[in-house]
Design a protein around this motif. Structure first.
Motif, PDB file in Angstrom:
ATOM      1  N   ASP A   1      33.355  31.855  33.866  1.00 52.73           N
ATOM      2  CA  ASP A   1      34.041  32.126  32.595  1.00 52.73           C
ATOM      3  C   ASP A   1      35.402  31.444  32.604  1.00 52.73           C
ATOM      4  OD1 ASP A   1      31.909  33.664  31.843  1.00 52.73           O
ATOM      5  OD2 ASP A   1      32.787  35.535  32.603  1.00 52.73           O
ATOM      6  N   SER A   2      35.638  30.690  31.608  1.00 55.04           N
ATOM      7  CA  SER A   2      36.927  30.001  31.504  1.00 55.04           C
ATOM      8  C   SER A   2      37.934  30.913  30.809  1.00 55.04           C
ATOM      9  CB  SER A   2      36.774  28.699  30.713  1.00 55.04           C
ATOM     10  OG  SER A   2      36.297  28.976  29.416  1.00 55.04           O
ATOM     11  N   GLU A   3      39.108  30.961  31.385  1.00 51.58           N
ATOM     12  CA  GLU A   3      40.172  31.781  30.802  1.00 51.58           C
ATOM     13  C   GLU A   3      41.003  30.906  29.870  1.00 51.58           C
ATOM     14  OE1 GLU A   3      42.405  33.463  33.910  1.00 51.58           O
ATOM     15  OE2 GLU A   3      40.751  34.674  34.719  1.00 51.58           O
TER      16      GLU A   3
END
Length: 289
Positions: free
Chosen positions: A138-140
């Motif tokens: 998951d990219s923040e």
């Protein structure tokens, strides 16, 4: 470092030894007061004086050199077209493409690029360039709210403030701004209201660079994209005027009343023509000229 000097002297060199004893006081001289000196006496009021023994000092303030920041943006649009071809006009682009496709240099260029393109296509078939290697992570992403900062405010220099009805940026670099000022209230303009509009330098909001003096208040003003010295403006009385900034503040020419609009001109647009001197004007009278 401590320096000590010891001075030695014999006792008999000090002289006779002093002997102290207690006895009553003795009066040797008695001076009586002289009343004749009272006439020379001048009584003064108490005076307070302050004395400052400190050194004179001064305070100075220094402003360091101003640090200027500049933000640049890039707008990617369709390019490569000549100046006389408007990419938004379909007929002009089709006519230009047919003209280029008949050129021998175009055919030779396509043949030379064909082998290079074939190599790239084979690479694409062998390697999946769209494969996602980190799909499970998951990219923040931090979503920043859009914001704007006020740098300069350009105010109407007249006492009776008017509405800024239209803006036009200088085509070469955007360092100037043409602003049309007018009072849009029906019959709300007094005979003493100023008719001028202005060209501002974005770095100097205190004084306009040039004053445009129309015969009627301007509702719109536009720079010529091919000649940055030429502007057109639509007036409240339906006339259209154009200015050349090299010739001063007054309009070079104005449309005749019998050939002008019957209502205020709210929009003017330059056409992409070879001469660069043609434009449209639109008004609420239902006509486009």
């Amino acid at each position: 470092m401590e320096i000590v000097y010891v001075y030695t002297k014999k006792r008999n060199e000090f002289g006779r030894q002093c002997f102290f004893a207690d006895k009553p006081a003795e009066l040797h001289v008695d001076i009586l007061p002289d009343e004749s000196l009272s006439a020379d006496y001048i009584e003064k009021n108490p005076i307070d004086r302050g004395i400052h023994c400190g050194h004179d000092m001064s305070e100075h303030e220094v402003n360091t050199e101003r640090f200027e920041t500049d933000s640049h943006g890039i707008n990617h649009i369709e390019g490569g077209w000549p100046k006389d071809v408007n990419p938004l006009e379909v007929e002009q682009t089709i006519r230009f493409r047919k003209k280029v496709e008949k050129d021998e240099n175009y055919i030779n260029s396509v043949l030379n690029l064909g082998s290079v393109m074939e190599h790239c296509i084979k690479q694409n078939n062998a390697i999946d360039i769209y494969e996602e290697y980190f799909s499970n992570i998951d990219s923040e992403r931090v979503a920043e709210a859009p914001s704007a900062k006020t740098i300069n405010i350009f105010r109407d220099p007249n006492e009776v403030k008017r509405t800024a009805t239209h803006l036009s940026w200088f085509p070469d670099g955007g360092r100037k701004l043409a602003v049309a000022y007018s009072n849009l209230r029906f019959q709300g303009t007094s005979p003493f209201t100023c008719l001028d509009s202005y060209i501002w330098d974005v770095e100097n909001p205190n004084r306009p660079e040039l004053t445009l003096k129309p015969s009627s208040p301007l509702l719109c003003v536009e720079y010529n994209p091919k000649d940055s010295h030429v502007l057109i403006g639509g007036c409240y009385n339906g006339q259209v005027a154009f200015w050349d900034t090299r010739k001063g503040s007054h309009a070079v020419d104005t449309s005749l009343i019998e050939h002008s609009h019957r209502d205020p001109v709210y929009k003017t647009v330059w056409l992409q023509s070879k001469t660069g001197t043609e434009f449209f004007s639109a008004s609420t009278d239902g006509q486009v000229r």
